[in-house]
Write a protein that holds these residues in place. Sequence first.
Motif, PDB file in Angstrom:
ATOM      1  N   CYS A  24     -32.891  10.840  37.102  1.00 41.85           N
ATOM      2  CA  CYS A  24     -31.792  10.956  36.158  1.00 41.85           C
ATOM      3  C   CYS A  24     -32.239  10.323  34.853  1.00 41.85           C
ATOM      4  N   GLN A  45     -30.938  16.031  28.754  1.00 36.33           N
ATOM      5  CA  GLN A  45     -30.645  15.132  29.855  1.00 36.33           C
ATOM      6  C   GLN A  45     -30.650  15.886  31.167  1.00 36.33           C
ATOM      7  N   SER A  46     -30.895  15.164  32.223  1.00 34.93           N
ATOM      8  CA  SER A  46     -30.806  15.725  33.562  1.00 34.93           C
ATOM      9  C   SER A  46     -30.209  14.676  34.473  1.00 34.93           C
ATOM     10  N   LYS A  47     -29.296  15.104  35.309  1.00 36.87           N
ATOM     11  CA  LYS A  47     -28.652  14.173  36.231  1.00 36.87           C
ATOM     12  C   LYS A  47     -29.389  14.083  37.558  1.00 36.87           C
ATOM     13  N   ASN A  48     -30.289  15.041  37.830  1.00 36.50           N
ATOM     14  CA  ASN A  48     -30.936  14.980  39.138  1.00 36.50           C
ATOM     15  C   ASN A  48     -32.380  15.466  39.210  1.00 36.50           C
ATOM     16  N   ASP A  66     -35.816   6.944  32.022  1.00 38.46           N
ATOM     17  CA  ASP A  66     -34.842   6.844  33.105  1.00 38.46           C
ATOM     18  C   ASP A  66     -33.593   6.147  32.582  1.00 38.46           C
ATOM     19  N   SER A  99     -29.193   5.587  33.520  1.00 41.07           N
ATOM     20  CA  SER A  99     -28.126   5.779  34.504  1.00 41.07           C
ATOM     21  C   SER A  99     -27.224   6.933  34.057  1.00 41.07           C
ATOM     22  N   GLU A 100     -26.663   7.614  35.013  1.00 37.73           N
ATOM     23  CA  GLU A 100     -25.865   8.808  34.725  1.00 37.73           C
ATOM     24  C   GLU A 100     -24.689   8.526  33.797  1.00 37.73           C
ATOM     25  N   LEU A 146     -25.768   8.816  30.036  1.00 38.47           N
ATOM     26  CA  LEU A 146     -26.534   9.978  29.574  1.00 38.47           C
ATOM     27  C   LEU A 146     -26.009  10.570  28.271  1.00 38.47           C
TER      28      LEU A 146
END
Length: 120
Positions: free
Chosen positions: A22, A38-41, A64, A66-67, A70
Amino acid sequence: MKFKYKNEILKNKVEFKSQGSCGIYFLILNNEIVYAGQSKNNISARMLVHRHDGKTFDSYSTIDISEDSLDVIESFYIHFFEPIYNALHTNSTCKRHAPLRMSDLVDTAAKQAKKEINNA
């Protein structure tokens, strides 16, 4: 032809994170940031999507995050770096496409600062 030795190759590696990554990523072309996203996963999968969509880049970098942070962090980098692929071009105008407007970022920063002052 010059061959690189194993330690030189490994020194420049970029970790391929297949799951659970993330964060914020930057597409880079000729040492210029051309896109921030951004990417959550799965950041690595996003690289493939952008390549398939025709975005041109020769390298990338990731952070990196935290979600829950983002949108704020991505928006900051888009407004700060003004990457060409994050722009929406309509007629004679160019607008940055970011999750949050600059005014929202300022409001968020002011609220955070006030909270920290009150907790001091």
